[in-house]
Write a protein that holds these residues in place. Structure first.
Motif, PDB file in Angstrom:
ATOM      1  N   LEU A  25       0.843  -1.194   0.000  1.00  0.00           N
ATOM      2  CA  LEU A  25       0.000   0.000   0.000  1.00  0.00           C
ATOM      3  C   LEU A  25       0.878   1.242   0.000  1.00  0.00           C
ATOM      4  O   LEU A  25       1.871   1.306   0.731  1.00  0.00           O
ATOM      5  CB  LEU A  25      -0.906   0.033   1.233  1.00  0.00           C
ATOM      6  CG  LEU A  25      -1.865  -1.137   1.459  1.00  0.00           C
ATOM      7  CD1 LEU A  25      -2.610  -0.935   2.773  1.00  0.00           C
ATOM      8  CD2 LEU A  25      -2.830  -1.280   0.310  1.00  0.00           C
ATOM      9  N   ASP A  26       0.511   2.241  -0.795  1.00  0.00           N
ATOM     10  CA  ASP A  26       1.149   3.556  -0.706  1.00  0.00           C
ATOM     11  C   ASP A  26       0.522   4.308   0.461  1.00  0.00           C
ATOM     12  O   ASP A  26      -0.699   4.490   0.500  1.00  0.00           O
ATOM     13  CB  ASP A  26       0.941   4.351  -1.994  1.00  0.00           C
ATOM     14  CG  ASP A  26       1.803   3.856  -3.143  1.00  0.00           C
ATOM     15  OD1 ASP A  26       2.936   3.412  -2.888  1.00  0.00           O
ATOM     16  OD2 ASP A  26       1.333   3.904  -4.297  1.00  0.00           O
ATOM     17  N   VAL A  27       1.346   4.745   1.417  1.00  0.00           N
ATOM     18  CA  VAL A  27       0.829   5.477   2.580  1.00  0.00           C
ATOM     19  C   VAL A  27       1.706   6.702   2.860  1.00  0.00           C
ATOM     20  O   VAL A  27       2.345   6.813   3.900  1.00  0.00           O
ATOM     21  CB  VAL A  27       0.730   4.564   3.828  1.00  0.00           C
ATOM     22  CG1 VAL A  27      -0.412   3.585   3.695  1.00  0.00           C
ATOM     23  CG2 VAL A  27       2.040   3.810   4.074  1.00  0.00           C
ATOM     24  N   PRO A  28       1.744   7.667   1.933  1.00  0.00           N
ATOM     25  CA  PRO A  28       2.560   8.859   2.143  1.00  0.00           C
ATOM     26  C   PRO A  28       2.024   9.719   3.277  1.00  0.00           C
ATOM     27  O   PRO A  28       0.856   9.640   3.649  1.00  0.00           O
ATOM     28  CB  PRO A  28       2.463   9.589   0.805  1.00  0.00           C
ATOM     29  CG  PRO A  28       1.123   9.172   0.264  1.00  0.00           C
ATOM     30  CD  PRO A  28       0.967   7.728   0.686  1.00  0.00           C
ATOM     31  N   GLY A  29       2.885  10.546   3.805  1.00  0.00           N
ATOM     32  CA  GLY A  29       2.531  11.460   4.891  1.00  0.00           C
ATOM     33  C   GLY A  29       3.726  11.677   5.785  1.00  0.00           C
ATOM     34  O   GLY A  29       4.260  12.782   5.880  1.00  0.00           O
ATOM     35  N   HIS A  30       4.164  10.614   6.452  1.00  0.00           N
ATOM     36  CA  HIS A  30       5.380  10.684   7.268  1.00  0.00           C
ATOM     37  C   HIS A  30       6.572  10.983   6.362  1.00  0.00           C
ATOM     38  O   HIS A  30       7.386  11.867   6.645  1.00  0.00           O
ATOM     39  CB  HIS A  30       5.565   9.362   7.998  1.00  0.00           C
ATOM     40  CG  HIS A  30       6.756   9.321   8.906  1.00  0.00           C
ATOM     41  ND1 HIS A  30       6.857  10.087  10.046  1.00  0.00           N
ATOM     42  CD2 HIS A  30       7.899   8.578   8.847  1.00  0.00           C
ATOM     43  CE1 HIS A  30       8.018   9.837  10.648  1.00  0.00           C
ATOM     44  NE2 HIS A  30       8.658   8.934   9.940  1.00  0.00           N
ATOM     45  N   THR A  31       6.690  10.229   5.276  1.00  0.00           N
ATOM     46  CA  THR A  31       7.594  10.557   4.176  1.00  0.00           C
ATOM     47  C   THR A  31       6.780  10.499   2.891  1.00  0.00           C
ATOM     48  O   THR A  31       5.684   9.947   2.858  1.00  0.00           O
ATOM     49  CB  THR A  31       8.796   9.587   4.076  1.00  0.00           C
ATOM     50  OG1 THR A  31       8.315   8.270   3.768  1.00  0.00           O
ATOM     51  CG2 THR A  31       9.591   9.560   5.366  1.00  0.00           C
ATOM     52  N   ARG A  32       7.340  11.021   1.804  1.00  0.00           N
ATOM     53  CA  ARG A  32       6.570  11.110   0.557  1.00  0.00           C
ATOM     54  C   ARG A  32       6.325   9.741  -0.076  1.00  0.00           C
ATOM     55  O   ARG A  32       5.312   9.523  -0.726  1.00  0.00           O
ATOM     56  CB  ARG A  32       7.297  12.009  -0.447  1.00  0.00           C
ATOM     57  CG  ARG A  32       7.302  13.480  -0.070  1.00  0.00           C
ATOM     58  CD  ARG A  32       7.864  14.345  -1.194  1.00  0.00           C
ATOM     59  NE  ARG A  32       7.913  15.751  -0.811  1.00  0.00           N
ATOM     60  CZ  ARG A  32       8.944  16.335  -0.229  1.00  0.00           C
ATOM     61  NH1 ARG A  32      10.038  15.616   0.031  1.00  0.00           N
ATOM     62  NH2 ARG A  32       8.915  17.608   0.089  1.00  0.00           N
ATOM     63  N   GLY A  33       7.270   8.819   0.107  1.00  0.00           N
ATOM     64  CA  GLY A  33       7.151   7.534  -0.570  1.00  0.00           C
ATOM     65  C   GLY A  33       6.860   6.366   0.339  1.00  0.00           C
ATOM     66  O   GLY A  33       7.027   5.210  -0.067  1.00  0.00           O
ATOM     67  N   PHE A  37       2.189  -4.200   8.446  1.00  0.00           N
ATOM     68  CA  PHE A  37       3.474  -3.619   8.838  1.00  0.00           C
ATOM     69  C   PHE A  37       3.505  -2.214   8.252  1.00  0.00           C
ATOM     70  O   PHE A  37       3.697  -2.023   7.053  1.00  0.00           O
ATOM     71  CB  PHE A  37       4.625  -4.491   8.340  1.00  0.00           C
ATOM     72  CG  PHE A  37       4.574  -5.879   8.915  1.00  0.00           C
ATOM     73  CD1 PHE A  37       5.201  -6.162  10.116  1.00  0.00           C
ATOM     74  CD2 PHE A  37       3.852  -6.875   8.281  1.00  0.00           C
ATOM     75  CE1 PHE A  37       5.116  -7.429  10.675  1.00  0.00           C
ATOM     76  CE2 PHE A  37       3.769  -8.146   8.828  1.00  0.00           C
ATOM     77  CZ  PHE A  37       4.403  -8.426  10.027  1.00  0.00           C
ATOM     78  N   CYS A  38       3.290  -1.223   9.130  1.00  0.00           N
ATOM     79  CA  CYS A  38       2.971   0.124   8.669  1.00  0.00           C
ATOM     80  C   CYS A  38       4.047   1.148   8.992  1.00  0.00           C
ATOM     81  O   CYS A  38       3.826   2.351   8.822  1.00  0.00           O
ATOM     82  CB  CYS A  38       1.640   0.579   9.253  1.00  0.00           C
ATOM     83  SG  CYS A  38       1.524   0.401  11.048  1.00  0.00           S
ATOM     84  N   GLY A  39       5.223   0.703   9.464  1.00  0.00           N
ATOM     85  CA  GLY A  39       6.309   1.650   9.704  1.00  0.00           C
ATOM     86  C   GLY A  39       5.900   2.750  10.652  1.00  0.00           C
ATOM     87  O   GLY A  39       5.428   2.504  11.768  1.00  0.00           O
ATOM     88  N   ASP A  40       6.025   3.994  10.191  1.00  0.00           N
ATOM     89  CA  ASP A  40       5.716   5.157  11.027  1.00  0.00           C
ATOM     90  C   ASP A  40       4.460   5.886  10.564  1.00  0.00           C
ATOM     91  O   ASP A  40       4.318   7.090  10.792  1.00  0.00           O
ATOM     92  CB  ASP A  40       6.898   6.131  11.022  1.00  0.00           C
ATOM     93  CG  ASP A  40       8.081   5.635  11.833  1.00  0.00           C
ATOM     94  OD1 ASP A  40       7.967   4.571  12.464  1.00  0.00           O
ATOM     95  OD2 ASP A  40       9.130   6.306  11.807  1.00  0.00           O
ATOM     96  N   THR A  41       3.544   5.183   9.908  1.00  0.00           N
ATOM     97  CA  THR A  41       2.286   5.805   9.486  1.00  0.00           C
ATOM     98  C   THR A  41       1.254   5.743  10.595  1.00  0.00           C
ATOM     99  O   THR A  41       0.754   6.774  11.055  1.00  0.00           O
ATOM    100  CB  THR A  41       1.758   5.135   8.209  1.00  0.00           C
ATOM    101  OG1 THR A  41       2.714   5.319   7.154  1.00  0.00           O
ATOM    102  CG2 THR A  41       0.427   5.738   7.784  1.00  0.00           C
ATOM    103  N   LEU A  42       0.937   4.551  11.047  1.00  0.00           N
ATOM    104  CA  LEU A  42      -0.034   4.359  12.129  1.00  0.00           C
ATOM    105  C   LEU A  42       0.679   3.812  13.352  1.00  0.00           C
ATOM    106  O   LEU A  42       1.455   2.862  13.247  1.00  0.00           O
ATOM    107  CB  LEU A  42      -1.122   3.371  11.676  1.00  0.00           C
ATOM    108  CG  LEU A  42      -2.161   2.946  12.711  1.00  0.00           C
ATOM    109  CD1 LEU A  42      -2.990   4.140  13.175  1.00  0.00           C
ATOM    110  CD2 LEU A  42      -3.061   1.850  12.133  1.00  0.00           C
TER     111      LEU A  42
END
Length: 284
Positions: A117-125, A142-147
């Motif tokens: 999934l593309d989930v920009p916001g924290h970083t652009r990509g 596994f969403c990294g630093d998005t949620l």
């Protein structure tokens, strides 16, 4: 190819730095590692459990998520090499398999099928990975630093509109989706969430439970999408109980929420979300 239900999967949060989690997915023989910002704890875990590293998944380019990859490749790569998956829209030299939203990954050992999934916001990509049928039968994100548990990532490169859209795409996942965030920010996020929605009974109960877990030295993760819908103010910007306190804080701080002003002059859902994210940046 065997099914996910036949794989004896474990999802292990390996602590790194002050509050990072490096997630390890393993069937007891092979492992996939997500966002290894530090090689040392991953090396220790793999050697202690006698598990072979077969793939690395990266969500975004920040050093605390990618900094250990080169060392892991030097230490564990055999003649066939170890694939490193990561976002095509970011410059990460160690990535060998660039991905974008809509792509899929299929691994044979340990078994895994992942949607990107593309989930920009924290970083652009920024991207996220969804394993729709994990080893325990539940979906895994596994969403990294998005949620985060009871929170969301800071807007370093993207916009509030991008982050809100990204969170909406995650909220659309099944309620039982296990959410593997990359940081143990939960207690501080809960303090802020209670400022946004102090009368939320689910949040009040979660505050007690999360403190109990941390006092026992246990992670508060994974959380679930269903749980986050009930306690995470960033997913509840349309609730009057959240809106009231966010706009009161914005008024007290002199913020105008102009990014979400409608023609009628009222602040819409995006405006509430943007004001909330700005408030969180300075909340203590």
């Amino acid at each position: 190819m065997k099914s996910a239900s036949e794989a004896s999967y474990q999802y292990v949060p390996v602590p790194a730095f002050e509050d990072n989690y490096i997630w390890v997915m393993t069937d007891g023989h092979s492992a996939v590692v997500v966002d290894p910002g530090d090689a040392a704890p991953v090396e220790s875990w793999l050697r202690e459990h006698g598990v072979k590293l077969i793939a690395i998944l990266l969500t975004h380019h920040h050093a605390d998520h990618v900094g250990g990859v080169a060392t892991l490749l030097r230490t564990f790569s055999g003649p066939e090499g170890i694939p490193v998956y990561g976002p095509a829209a970011e410059s990460i030299p160690v990535v060998s398999r660039a991905l974008k939203g809509g792509d899929t990954i299929e691994l044979d050992e340990p078994y895994g099928e992942f949607a990107v999934l593309d989930v920009p916001g924290h970083t652009r990509g920024h991207i996220a990975y969804v394993q729709h049928a994990g080893g325990d039968g539940a979906p895994h994100l596994f969403c990294g630093d998005t949620l985060f548990a009871s929170g969301c990532g800071r807007l370093f490169e993207g916009t509030a509109a991008q982050m809100l859209a990204s969170l909406d795409s995650l909220v659309a996942l099944d309620d039982d989706t296990q959410v593997h965030c990359a940081h143990e920010y939960t207690l501080s996020n809960i303090r802020f969430a209670l400022a946004c929605e102090p009368a939320n009974p689910d949040l009040q109960a979660w505050s007690i439970r999360a403190r109990e877990l941390r006092d026992l030295g246990r992670p508060t993760l994974p959380t679930t999408i269903g749980h986050e819908k009930r306690v995470n103010p960033f997913l509840r910007a349309d609730q009057s109980s959240v809106r009231e306190h966010v706009l009161a804080s914005a008024s007290a701080r002199g913020a105008n929420g102009s990014s979400g002003m409608s023609e009628a002059g009222s602040i819409d859902r995006l405006g509430v979300f943007a004001a909330m994210r700005e408030w969180k940046n300075t909340f203590r």
